[in-house]
Design an enzyme around this catalytic site. Sequence first.
Site, PDB file in Angstrom:
ATOM      1  N   LYS A   1      84.741 -59.626 -77.068  1.00 48.06           N
ATOM      2  CA  LYS A   1      86.023 -58.944 -77.268  1.00 48.06           C
ATOM      3  C   LYS A   1      86.047 -58.307 -78.725  1.00 48.06           C
ATOM      4  O   LYS A   1      87.153 -58.135 -79.487  1.00 48.06           O
ATOM      5  CB  LYS A   1      87.080 -59.537 -76.868  1.00 48.06           C
ATOM      6  CG  LYS A   1      87.351 -59.783 -75.394  1.00 48.06           C
ATOM      7  CD  LYS A   1      88.402 -60.707 -75.039  1.00 48.06           C
ATOM      8  CE  LYS A   1      88.530 -61.199 -73.665  1.00 48.06           C
ATOM      9  NZ  LYS A   1      88.612 -59.912 -72.595  1.00 48.06           N
TER      10      LYS A   1
ATOM     11  N   LEU B   1      74.950 -78.272 -91.568  1.00 47.53           N
ATOM     12  CA  LEU B   1      75.125 -79.026 -90.353  1.00 47.53           C
ATOM     13  C   LEU B   1      75.363 -78.024 -89.110  1.00 47.53           C
ATOM     14  O   LEU B   1      75.833 -77.002 -89.210  1.00 47.53           O
ATOM     15  CB  LEU B   1      76.542 -79.853 -90.595  1.00 47.53           C
ATOM     16  CG  LEU B   1      76.514 -80.613 -91.970  1.00 47.53           C
ATOM     17  CD1 LEU B   1      77.680 -81.337 -91.972  1.00 47.53           C
ATOM     18  CD2 LEU B   1      75.427 -81.503 -91.753  1.00 47.53           C
TER      19      LEU B   1
HETATM   20  C1  YNC Z   1      77.166 -65.406 -85.551  1.00 46.18           C
HETATM   21  N1  YNC Z   1      76.959 -66.364 -85.197  1.00 46.18           N
HETATM   22  O1  YNC Z   1      76.566 -59.568 -84.265  1.00 46.18           O
HETATM   23  P1  YNC Z   1      77.862 -56.625 -84.828  1.00 46.18           P
HETATM   24  S1  YNC Z   1      76.681 -70.089 -86.390  1.00 46.18           S
HETATM   25  C2  YNC Z   1      77.861 -64.286 -87.608  1.00 46.18           C
HETATM   26  N2  YNC Z   1      77.440 -65.517 -86.906  1.00 46.18           N
HETATM   27  O2  YNC Z   1      78.661 -58.066 -84.852  1.00 46.18           O
HETATM   28  P2  YNC Z   1      82.346 -60.620 -80.799  1.00 46.18           P
HETATM   29  C3  YNC Z   1      78.063 -63.206 -85.381  1.00 46.18           C
HETATM   30  N3  YNC Z   1      78.101 -63.071 -86.899  1.00 46.18           N
HETATM   31  O3  YNC Z   1      76.400 -57.252 -84.873  1.00 46.18           O
HETATM   32  P3  YNC Z   1      81.499 -62.829 -79.497  1.00 46.18           P
HETATM   33  C4  YNC Z   1      77.412 -64.217 -84.853  1.00 46.18           C
HETATM   34  N4  YNC Z   1      77.654 -64.059 -83.477  1.00 46.18           N
HETATM   35  O4  YNC Z   1      78.263 -55.705 -84.128  1.00 46.18           O
HETATM   36  C5  YNC Z   1      77.731 -62.928 -83.304  1.00 46.18           C
HETATM   37  N5  YNC Z   1      77.861 -62.538 -84.398  1.00 46.18           N
HETATM   38  O5  YNC Z   1      78.026 -56.229 -86.397  1.00 46.18           O
HETATM   39  C6  YNC Z   1      78.693 -60.857 -84.639  1.00 46.18           C
HETATM   40  N6  YNC Z   1      79.177 -68.463 -79.497  1.00 46.18           N
HETATM   41  O6  YNC Z   1      81.672 -60.055 -81.776  1.00 46.18           O
HETATM   42  C7  YNC Z   1      77.948 -60.047 -83.748  1.00 46.18           C
HETATM   43  N7  YNC Z   1      78.370 -70.174 -82.526  1.00 46.18           N
HETATM   44  O7  YNC Z   1      83.698 -61.513 -81.096  1.00 46.18           O
HETATM   45  C8  YNC Z   1      78.565 -58.722 -83.691  1.00 46.18           C
HETATM   46  O8  YNC Z   1      81.072 -61.667 -80.094  1.00 46.18           O
HETATM   47  C9  YNC Z   1      80.067 -59.522 -83.525  1.00 46.18           C
HETATM   48  O9  YNC Z   1      82.706 -62.945 -78.433  1.00 46.18           O
HETATM   49  C10 YNC Z   1      80.524 -59.529 -82.036  1.00 46.18           C
HETATM   50  O10 YNC Z   1      81.516 -64.018 -80.578  1.00 46.18           O
HETATM   51  C11 YNC Z   1      80.731 -64.441 -81.418  1.00 46.18           C
HETATM   52  O11 YNC Z   1      79.143 -70.965 -87.188  1.00 46.18           O
HETATM   53  C12 YNC Z   1      80.495 -66.055 -81.312  1.00 46.18           C
HETATM   54  O12 YNC Z   1      76.769 -69.589 -81.305  1.00 46.18           O
HETATM   55  C13 YNC Z   1      79.244 -66.629 -82.105  1.00 46.18           C
HETATM   56  O13 YNC Z   1      81.287 -68.674 -79.776  1.00 46.18           O
HETATM   57  C14 YNC Z   1      81.839 -66.592 -81.825  1.00 46.18           C
HETATM   58  O14 YNC Z   1      79.439 -66.023 -79.037  1.00 46.18           O
HETATM   59  C15 YNC Z   1      80.611 -66.553 -79.747  1.00 46.18           C
HETATM   60  O15 YNC Z   1      80.287 -63.266 -78.604  1.00 46.18           O
HETATM   61  C16 YNC Z   1      80.246 -68.117 -79.639  1.00 46.18           C
HETATM   62  O16 YNC Z   1      82.445 -59.332 -79.716  1.00 46.18           O
HETATM   63  C17 YNC Z   1      78.887 -69.841 -79.055  1.00 46.18           C
HETATM   64  O17 YNC Z   1      79.804 -60.647 -84.320  1.00 46.18           O
HETATM   65  C18 YNC Z   1      78.816 -70.697 -80.417  1.00 46.18           C
HETATM   66  C19 YNC Z   1      77.989 -70.031 -81.497  1.00 46.18           C
HETATM   67  C20 YNC Z   1      78.100 -69.536 -84.048  1.00 46.18           C
HETATM   68  C21 YNC Z   1      77.349 -70.570 -84.636  1.00 46.18           C
HETATM   69  C22 YNC Z   1      78.231 -70.191 -87.360  1.00 46.18           C
HETATM   70  C23 YNC Z   1      77.975 -69.572 -88.589  1.00 46.18           C
HETATM   71  C24 YNC Z   1      78.858 -68.152 -88.505  1.00 46.18           C
HETATM   72  C25 YNC Z   1      78.818 -67.546 -89.686  1.00 46.18           C
HETATM   73  C26 YNC Z   1      79.923 -66.406 -89.740  1.00 46.18           C
HETATM   74  C27 YNC Z   1      79.642 -65.232 -90.877  1.00 46.18           C
HETATM   75  C28 YNC Z   1      80.085 -65.795 -92.021  1.00 46.18           C
HETATM   76  C29 YNC Z   1      80.198 -64.924 -93.204  1.00 46.18           C
HETATM   77  C30 YNC Z   1      80.790 -65.404 -94.773  1.00 46.18           C
HETATM   78  C31 YNC Z   1      82.146 -65.523 -94.733  1.00 46.18           C
HETATM   79  C32 YNC Z   1      82.905 -65.983 -95.985  1.00 46.18           C
HETATM   80  C33 YNC Z   1      82.459 -64.896 -97.021  1.00 46.18           C
HETATM   81  C34 YNC Z   1      83.089 -65.073 -98.375  1.00 46.18           C
HETATM   82  C35 YNC Z   1      83.060 -65.147 -99.478  1.00 46.18           C
HETATM   83 MG    MG Z   2      85.331 -61.943 -78.842  1.00 50.34          MG
END
Ligand code: YNC
Ligand code: MG
Length: 388
Positions: free
Chosen positions: A147, A388
Amino acid sequence: KHPFWETQPVGQFNEIGDSTLPEGPIEAPKPLSEVRPESYNLPGAYEWTTCDIDDDAAAAEVYNLLSNNYVEDDENMFRFNYSKEFLRWALRPPGYFKQWHIGVRVKGSKKLVAFITAVPAKIKVRKEIVLMAEVNFLCVHKKLRSKRLAPVMIKEVTRRVHLENIWQASYTAGVVLPTPISTCQYWHRSLNPKKLIDVGFSRLGARMTMSRTMKLYKLSEKTITPGFRKMELRDVPEVTRLVCKYLAQFEVAPNFDEYDVEHWILPKADVVDSYVVESPVTHVVTDFCSFYTLPSSILMNSNYSILKAAYSFYNVATKTPLIQLMNDALIIAKKNDYDVFNALDLMYNESFLKELKFGPGDGHLHYYLYNYRLCQPLKPSELGLVLL
Ligand code: YNC
Ligand code: MG
């Protein structure tokens, strides 16, 4: 292809191999007066919350969200089960900001349905020390996936990081996004092969019986290195000197001070374990190894519900051969009832993985920097950072 990530200051796929682009920050910092003072808007039914991980009820909410909705393997057989104490350790390092522990609640029921965190860290990138946010624990409840909540959460954590005048971040993910600075592989060392096979974590090798497999992975009862003992508070200065000198050789690595080492390396029961080698003659600490404890829930097995896994953290060998040091770490992990010891192929880990009977896993871990460009991706052996 990546409608959100294409708008962000990260290396883009079409820039790969473009050596005319400079290394370093992609966007300059803004005056803090130009950082958006109010939170980003969530869909109407949801509201922001700050999770006080020190509070038992708040920690239990986060624990429950993650233990039911966080990262699973590709076959949905296992899910990370970070403990409350682990989360407290991960989220409260020196200088942490409690407003960087961000939750999303349903307005009506107050149920916690999403989470994202950042903690501050000094990271050396090539020759520069950059103050960064390490972003982790991004999680959206399974019923709210796809979403576009994740982009809003990432923008909100970015805003709160900017409010502290920090403009770069590091993070890892199992998915490919624009654009990895490096891609590592997990290797697994069976400690309890029978259970690992029973729960589907590993398979009996071709032409192998269970008893031959158990014999193959058998470890000695006692550690081998003279002077090998658990790290204590008094070791912090020496371990800091060892780890700093060691990490200086990698292209991307943390820049730890004594407070960081006390927080990140000093043993904390069931969270992080560290052992030093103190010379029986000179009493100098010459080596140390460490691993953190991250169990996984076993999702569909009637005999077992938890896989107890140790993850290699920071290891420094100056006198003891690294293979022998890591073999002692395996012996300790086995004695403490871990089922498997995991390690990435970064730093010098490749030099012991095969010899100590680690096997390559499926699935890769991609490393990223936000608002910092590297011209070339790094080899895992050039990476000195374990998140981590
Ligand atoms: C991910 N893991 O590509 P686009 S790792 C970053 N990290 O965007 P929606 C991610 N982005 O491609 P959902 C991502 N996974 O359209 C997906 N995305 O540009 C991107 N899983 O959003 C994706 N935890 O809300 C797309 O997707 C957009 O509902 C789609 O939510 C994603 O912690 C998620 O694997 C991962 O809970 C929350 O699938 C969900 O699927 C979920 O429609 C299971 O999102 C758990 C999981 C991820 C673990 C992690 C590192 C996260 C880093 C985030 C980026 C940080 C950037 C730096 C910020 C600070 C900047 C400063 C200064
Ligand atoms: Mg979502």
